[in-house]
Design an enzyme around this catalytic site. Structure first.
Site, PDB file in Angstrom:
ATOM      1  CE  LYS A   1      -0.780  -5.041   3.149  1.00 53.75           C
ATOM      2  NZ  LYS A   1      -0.988  -6.291   2.410  1.00 53.75           N
TER       3      LYS A   1
ATOM      4  CB  SER B   1      -0.852  -0.007   1.261  1.00 49.91           C
ATOM      5  OG  SER B   1      -1.341   1.288   1.524  1.00 49.91           O
ATOM      6  CB  SER B   2       0.406   4.613  -1.451  1.00 44.59           C
ATOM      7  OG  SER B   2      -0.906   4.829  -0.987  1.00 44.59           O
ATOM      8  CB  CYS B   3      -0.335   3.898   4.092  1.00 45.20           C
ATOM      9  SG  CYS B   3      -0.448   2.184   4.577  1.00 45.20           S
TER      10      CYS B   3
ATOM     11  CG  HIS C   1     -10.112   2.771   1.969  1.00 44.20           C
ATOM     12  ND1 HIS C   1     -10.160   1.407   1.792  1.00 44.20           N
ATOM     13  CD2 HIS C   1      -8.937   3.010   2.621  1.00 44.20           C
ATOM     14  CE1 HIS C   1      -9.068   0.856   2.302  1.00 44.20           C
ATOM     15  NE2 HIS C   1      -8.313   1.794   2.814  1.00 44.20           N
TER      16      HIS C   1
ATOM     17  CE1 TYR D   1      -3.281  -3.076   5.200  1.00 45.89           C
ATOM     18  CE2 TYR D   1      -2.599  -1.016   4.179  1.00 45.89           C
ATOM     19  CZ  TYR D   1      -3.104  -2.294   4.072  1.00 45.89           C
ATOM     20  OH  TYR D   1      -3.425  -2.801   2.838  1.00 45.89           O
TER      21      TYR D   1
HETATM   22  O1  GFB Z   1      -9.592   6.684   2.478  1.00 50.29           O
HETATM   23  P1  GFB Z   1      -9.183   7.060   3.850  1.00 50.29           P
HETATM   24  O2  GFB Z   1      -9.973   6.476   4.956  1.00 50.29           O
HETATM   25  O3  GFB Z   1      -7.682   6.643   4.105  1.00 50.29           O
HETATM   26  O4  GFB Z   1      -9.271   8.647   4.007  1.00 50.29           O
HETATM   27  P2  GFB Z   1      -6.213   7.274   3.899  1.00 50.29           P
HETATM   28  C1  GFB Z   1      -8.760   9.534   3.040  1.00 50.29           C
HETATM   29  C2  GFB Z   1      -9.120  10.968   3.395  1.00 50.29           C
HETATM   30  O5  GFB Z   1     -10.527  11.150   3.193  1.00 50.29           O
HETATM   31  C3  GFB Z   1      -8.839  11.405   4.835  1.00 50.29           C
HETATM   32  C4  GFB Z   1     -11.083  11.809   4.312  1.00 50.29           C
HETATM   33  O6  GFB Z   1      -8.377  12.730   4.835  1.00 50.29           O
HETATM   34  C5  GFB Z   1     -10.225  11.335   5.480  1.00 50.29           C
HETATM   35  O7  GFB Z   1     -10.356  12.194   6.592  1.00 50.29           O
HETATM   36  N1  GFB Z   1     -12.519  11.486   4.413  1.00 50.29           N
HETATM   37  C6  GFB Z   1     -13.542  12.344   4.236  1.00 50.29           C
HETATM   38  C7  GFB Z   1     -13.058  10.269   4.707  1.00 50.29           C
HETATM   39  N2  GFB Z   1     -14.721  11.759   4.441  1.00 50.29           N
HETATM   40  C8  GFB Z   1     -14.452  10.465   4.728  1.00 50.29           C
HETATM   41  C9  GFB Z   1     -15.274   9.348   5.042  1.00 50.29           C
HETATM   42  O8  GFB Z   1     -16.498   9.426   5.100  1.00 50.29           O
HETATM   43  N3  GFB Z   1     -14.642   8.151   5.253  1.00 50.29           N
HETATM   44  C10 GFB Z   1     -13.283   8.026   5.189  1.00 50.29           C
HETATM   45  N4  GFB Z   1     -12.735   6.807   5.387  1.00 50.29           N
HETATM   46  N5  GFB Z   1     -12.476   9.074   4.929  1.00 50.29           N
HETATM   47  C11 GFB Z   1      -5.630   4.806   4.089  1.00 50.29           C
HETATM   48  C12 GFB Z   1      -5.054   3.949   5.165  1.00 50.29           C
HETATM   49  O9  GFB Z   1      -5.340   6.101   4.426  1.00 50.29           O
HETATM   50  O10 GFB Z   1      -5.080   4.568   2.828  1.00 50.29           O
HETATM   51  C13 GFB Z   1      -5.064   2.527   4.773  1.00 50.29           C
HETATM   52  O11 GFB Z   1      -5.810   4.136   6.347  1.00 50.29           O
HETATM   53  C14 GFB Z   1      -4.572   2.308   3.346  1.00 50.29           C
HETATM   54  O12 GFB Z   1      -4.272   1.828   5.653  1.00 50.29           O
HETATM   55  C15 GFB Z   1      -5.227   3.266   2.381  1.00 50.29           C
HETATM   56  O13 GFB Z   1      -3.192   2.478   3.298  1.00 50.29           O
HETATM   57  C16 GFB Z   1      -4.683   3.148   0.975  1.00 50.29           C
HETATM   58  O14 GFB Z   1      -5.935   7.558   2.460  1.00 50.29           O
HETATM   59  O15 GFB Z   1      -5.999   8.429   4.821  1.00 50.29           O
END
Ligand code: GFB
Length: 312
Positions: free
Chosen positions: A142, A109-111, A181, A138
């Site tokens: 990875k 993953s890119s994280c 996500h 996570y």
């Molecule tokens: O997709 P996401 O949960 O993961 O959140 P990451 C991306 C951005 O979207 C963050 C915002 O800035 C969240 O605050 N966001 C806005 C939301 N509204 C929402 C919502 O309703 N739900 C969610 N989930 N986010 C992930 C990692 O990071 O990236 C994983 O947690 C994995 O481990 C994945 O690596 C690829 O992009 O921040």
């Protein structure tokens, strides 16, 4: 060139979004696709995985099985994100060496990259700085997976490679608003806000930047790497299409045909400020994505409407 034709290929994690896309993609290859149902095989159980691999003798493996989730799921289930992922990758890579798998692709993953990495992020940025705290469990699992693949290559000469995809979305995504996500969350939120005429709530400030890739493009890239790449270095898999969370919300609203109010929720975390991969190595290997973000969101919404997601 690694030939898939005539081979037994195991897609570990075929019920997940990426694994299912790999199974769809491999249908156009002249190979036998092996899958193991969760009820019949616990991938965190090393002895069970070894036994299954001895019985089924896969010649190549795509390791797409993982405990995954969005920013909230990562923060609230650190043990599962670290422990389950370490156990799965240890079991599958150990089994692959033991039964003489010819080639294995590990999906990360890119994280994995440092929170403050230079953008776009090159593969060399790995382990050059502190991680983003919201997903460090996570990320650490990875990173260990990449290193385990490299260790097997170095010590035993195994052809194990690693692909690092950017944020993925598409059919089979998780639509649970707590665990998902951002893209599936927005599709569901906008769909429900349109039905009730209410505001769309966006977590955080809406200013973080993210890059998105349609999952079938990711599967295609993985098959391309399996065929055309062999090396210790993990390879970035991105689209180059970067968007702020607020602009993404507007795009989803546009695709779904809703012109309502958007509200940000500062009580929720932003996570890493920006995460754009440099995918020039993959491009140099002759691969490019086919599905743009607007088209991909429309396809993902179709699959959401037809119930092809989890927790809808
Ligand atoms: O997709 P996401 O949960 O993961 O959140 P990451 C991306 C951005 O979207 C963050 C915002 O800035 C969240 O605050 N966001 C806005 C939301 N509204 C929402 C919502 O309703 N739900 C969610 N989930 N986010 C992930 C990692 O990071 O990236 C994983 O947690 C994995 O481990 C994945 O690596 C690829 O992009 O921040």
């Amino acid at each position: 060139m690694f030939e898939l034709a005539g081979k037994r290929i195991w897609v570990a994690g075929h019920r997940g979004m990426v694994g299912a896309a790999l199974v769809r993609r491999l249908a156009s290859e002249d190979c036998e696709v092996l899958t193991a149902d969760r009820d019949g095989l616990d991938l965190t159980d090393q002895r069970a995985v070894l036994g299954w691999m001895h019985n089924h003798r896969p010649q190549a493996v795509f390791l797409a099985a993982a405990k995954v989730g969005g920013i909230h799921a990562n923060a609230t289930q650190p043990v599962a994100f670290l422990r389950d992922n370490l156990l799965i990758e240890t079991a599958v890579l150990t089994g692959a060496e033991s039964v003489g798998v010819e080639k294995l692709l590990f999906l990360g993953s890119s994280c994995i990259y440092p929170k403050q990495a230079d953008q776009p992020i090159r593969e060399e940025a790995l382990l050059t700085g502190p991680l983003e705290p919201t997903n460090e469990w996570y990320a650490l699992a990875k990173i260990a997976g990449i290193k385990l693949a490299q260790a097997y290559r170095q010590q035993y000469g195994c052809d194990f490679i690693s692909a690092m995809p950017t944020n993925l979305y598409g059919p089979g995504d998780n639509y649970d608003l707590q665990g998902s996500h951002v893209l599936p969350a927005l599709i569901r939120k906008v769909h429900e806000a349109k039905a009730s005429g209410s505001a769309v709530s966006v977590w955080g400030s809406g200013s973080p930047l993210r890059e998105f890739l349609y999952v079938d493009d990711c599967a295609d890239a993985c098959v391309h790497l399996m065929k055309h790449y062999s090396g210790a270095l993990h390879i970035n898999v991105g689209s180059g299409e970067e968007v702020s969370i607020l602009d993404l919300t507007k795009l989803v609203m546009d695709v779904l045909g809703y012109d309502g109010v958007v509200e940000t929720d500062p009580t929720k975390p932003d996570g890493t400020p920006r995460k754009l991969l440099d995918s020039s190595r993959l491009e140099a290997l002759g691969w490019r994505p086919k599905v743009g973000l607007r088209e991909g969101v429309a396809l993902a919404y179709d699959s959401f409407l037809s119930g092809h997601g989890r927790n809808i």
